[in-house]
Scaffold this motif. Sequence first.
Motif, PDB file in Angstrom:
ATOM      1  N   PHE A 161       0.821  -1.207   0.000  1.00  0.00           N
ATOM      2  CA  PHE A 161       0.000   0.000   0.000  1.00  0.00           C
ATOM      3  C   PHE A 161       0.857   1.260   0.000  1.00  0.00           C
ATOM      4  O   PHE A 161       1.829   1.366   0.747  1.00  0.00           O
ATOM      5  CB  PHE A 161      -0.939   0.035   1.211  1.00  0.00           C
ATOM      6  CG  PHE A 161      -2.191  -0.746   0.986  1.00  0.00           C
ATOM      7  CD1 PHE A 161      -3.319  -0.145   0.453  1.00  0.00           C
ATOM      8  CD2 PHE A 161      -2.231  -2.092   1.291  1.00  0.00           C
ATOM      9  CE1 PHE A 161      -4.466  -0.874   0.231  1.00  0.00           C
ATOM     10  CE2 PHE A 161      -3.383  -2.831   1.068  1.00  0.00           C
ATOM     11  CZ  PHE A 161      -4.499  -2.221   0.532  1.00  0.00           C
ATOM     12  N   GLN A 182      -3.319   4.953   5.338  1.00  0.00           N
ATOM     13  CA  GLN A 182      -4.024   3.673   5.394  1.00  0.00           C
ATOM     14  C   GLN A 182      -4.207   3.215   6.843  1.00  0.00           C
ATOM     15  O   GLN A 182      -5.273   2.717   7.218  1.00  0.00           O
ATOM     16  CB  GLN A 182      -3.269   2.604   4.604  1.00  0.00           C
ATOM     17  CG  GLN A 182      -3.103   2.908   3.140  1.00  0.00           C
ATOM     18  CD  GLN A 182      -4.417   3.107   2.433  1.00  0.00           C
ATOM     19  OE1 GLN A 182      -5.352   2.331   2.581  1.00  0.00           O
ATOM     20  NE2 GLN A 182      -4.508   4.170   1.656  1.00  0.00           N
ATOM     21  N   VAL A 206     -10.858  -5.665   0.741  1.00  0.00           N
ATOM     22  CA  VAL A 206      -9.475  -5.197   0.619  1.00  0.00           C
ATOM     23  C   VAL A 206      -8.530  -6.220   1.242  1.00  0.00           C
ATOM     24  O   VAL A 206      -7.506  -6.575   0.655  1.00  0.00           O
ATOM     25  CB  VAL A 206      -9.301  -3.797   1.250  1.00  0.00           C
ATOM     26  CG1 VAL A 206      -7.823  -3.441   1.402  1.00  0.00           C
ATOM     27  CG2 VAL A 206     -10.015  -2.745   0.421  1.00  0.00           C
ATOM     28  N   ARG A 254      -8.274  -9.364  -1.027  1.00  0.00           N
ATOM     29  CA  ARG A 254      -7.493  -9.181  -2.257  1.00  0.00           C
ATOM     30  C   ARG A 254      -6.019  -8.937  -1.975  1.00  0.00           C
ATOM     31  O   ARG A 254      -5.160  -9.470  -2.666  1.00  0.00           O
ATOM     32  CB  ARG A 254      -8.079  -8.021  -3.074  1.00  0.00           C
ATOM     33  CG  ARG A 254      -7.302  -7.702  -4.329  1.00  0.00           C
ATOM     34  CD  ARG A 254      -7.363  -8.879  -5.312  1.00  0.00           C
ATOM     35  NE  ARG A 254      -6.561  -8.612  -6.473  1.00  0.00           N
ATOM     36  CZ  ARG A 254      -5.382  -9.199  -6.728  1.00  0.00           C
ATOM     37  NH1 ARG A 254      -4.893 -10.105  -5.903  1.00  0.00           N
ATOM     38  NH2 ARG A 254      -4.718  -8.912  -7.810  1.00  0.00           N
ATOM     39  N   SER A 255      -5.728  -8.126  -0.975  1.00  0.00           N
ATOM     40  CA  SER A 255      -4.335  -7.733  -0.760  1.00  0.00           C
ATOM     41  C   SER A 255      -3.527  -8.752   0.040  1.00  0.00           C
ATOM     42  O   SER A 255      -2.301  -8.770  -0.070  1.00  0.00           O
ATOM     43  CB  SER A 255      -4.272  -6.363  -0.081  1.00  0.00           C
ATOM     44  OG  SER A 255      -4.857  -6.398   1.203  1.00  0.00           O
ATOM     45  N   GLN A 304     -10.284   1.795  -3.307  1.00  0.00           N
ATOM     46  CA  GLN A 304      -9.099   1.851  -2.458  1.00  0.00           C
ATOM     47  C   GLN A 304      -7.947   1.066  -3.074  1.00  0.00           C
ATOM     48  O   GLN A 304      -6.806   1.536  -3.107  1.00  0.00           O
ATOM     49  CB  GLN A 304      -9.394   1.325  -1.065  1.00  0.00           C
ATOM     50  CG  GLN A 304      -8.174   1.420  -0.156  1.00  0.00           C
ATOM     51  CD  GLN A 304      -8.398   0.854   1.231  1.00  0.00           C
ATOM     52  OE1 GLN A 304      -9.411   0.220   1.487  1.00  0.00           O
ATOM     53  NE2 GLN A 304      -7.455   1.066   2.111  1.00  0.00           N
ATOM     54  N   LEU A 305      -8.233  -0.115  -3.563  1.00  0.00           N
ATOM     55  CA  LEU A 305      -7.184  -0.932  -4.161  1.00  0.00           C
ATOM     56  C   LEU A 305      -6.622  -0.280  -5.424  1.00  0.00           C
ATOM     57  O   LEU A 305      -5.406  -0.278  -5.635  1.00  0.00           O
ATOM     58  CB  LEU A 305      -7.717  -2.336  -4.465  1.00  0.00           C
ATOM     59  CG  LEU A 305      -7.996  -3.194  -3.227  1.00  0.00           C
ATOM     60  CD1 LEU A 305      -8.838  -4.413  -3.606  1.00  0.00           C
ATOM     61  CD2 LEU A 305      -6.712  -3.617  -2.533  1.00  0.00           C
ATOM     62  N   TRP A 331      -3.056   0.510  -3.826  1.00  0.00           N
ATOM     63  CA  TRP A 331      -2.389  -0.782  -3.668  1.00  0.00           C
ATOM     64  C   TRP A 331      -1.738  -1.254  -4.953  1.00  0.00           C
ATOM     65  O   TRP A 331      -2.314  -1.142  -6.039  1.00  0.00           O
ATOM     66  CB  TRP A 331      -3.402  -1.828  -3.212  1.00  0.00           C
ATOM     67  CG  TRP A 331      -2.824  -3.189  -2.958  1.00  0.00           C
ATOM     68  CD1 TRP A 331      -1.973  -3.546  -1.961  1.00  0.00           C
ATOM     69  CD2 TRP A 331      -3.076  -4.378  -3.704  1.00  0.00           C
ATOM     70  NE1 TRP A 331      -1.683  -4.891  -2.025  1.00  0.00           N
ATOM     71  CE2 TRP A 331      -2.344  -5.419  -3.094  1.00  0.00           C
ATOM     72  CE3 TRP A 331      -3.840  -4.660  -4.824  1.00  0.00           C
ATOM     73  CZ2 TRP A 331      -2.362  -6.721  -3.568  1.00  0.00           C
ATOM     74  CZ3 TRP A 331      -3.858  -5.961  -5.301  1.00  0.00           C
ATOM     75  CH2 TRP A 331      -3.122  -6.976  -4.672  1.00  0.00           C
ATOM     76  N   SER A 366       0.294  -4.887  -5.917  1.00  0.00           N
ATOM     77  CA  SER A 366       0.675  -6.190  -5.401  1.00  0.00           C
ATOM     78  C   SER A 366       2.195  -6.294  -5.248  1.00  0.00           C
ATOM     79  O   SER A 366       2.921  -5.998  -6.188  1.00  0.00           O
ATOM     80  CB  SER A 366       0.179  -7.290  -6.351  1.00  0.00           C
ATOM     81  OG  SER A 366       0.539  -8.553  -5.880  1.00  0.00           O
TER      82      SER A 366
END
Length: 170
Positions: free
Chosen positions: A44, A50, A84, A87-88, A155-156, A160, A162
């Motif tokens: 992130f 965050q 979130v 996924r993260s 948000q992603l 974010w 990866s």
Amino acid sequence: MSGSGVDVARVVLRAALGATFIAHGLKHGRSLDGTAKWFTSIGFRQPQVQARASAVVEVGAGAAVLAGAATPLAAGAIVATMAVAARSVHARNGFFITAEGYEYVLNLAGAGVALAGIGPGRFSVDRAIGLDRRLNGAAAALTAAAIGIGGAAAQLAVFWRSPGMGAVQE
């Protein structure tokens, strides 16, 4: 189940879900620097933002769910938070929580959508102000899911990347 039994079940669901989110948010809040480092480690940008946002959203959504206030919106915040996280962090690990999988976050998100759909019940702020009569049932569940999925996607997309795929560390 009788009407009073359903109301008790709603209070139990709200208490479990709300208290879980309050506790998690307070944990983030007690260690904002540690939480920010963790956000950095999972890809992130703006990790201090965050960390603060996660603490505020989790405590706020948890408190609202606990009180039965703005239930579809609060449930949507829970769904977003869990989407979130899924996924993260968790999706790449498979289903089971014992391997850091998405089992737990899926159940919390599902509980949020279910709560929005069944409504907060008689012992809630929403009932006291008549909000539960304006948005309930499938519309409330779909609203919570849409808020959650949309919020998480935003948000992603903005914050974010990866890890291992060009993550930006700031």
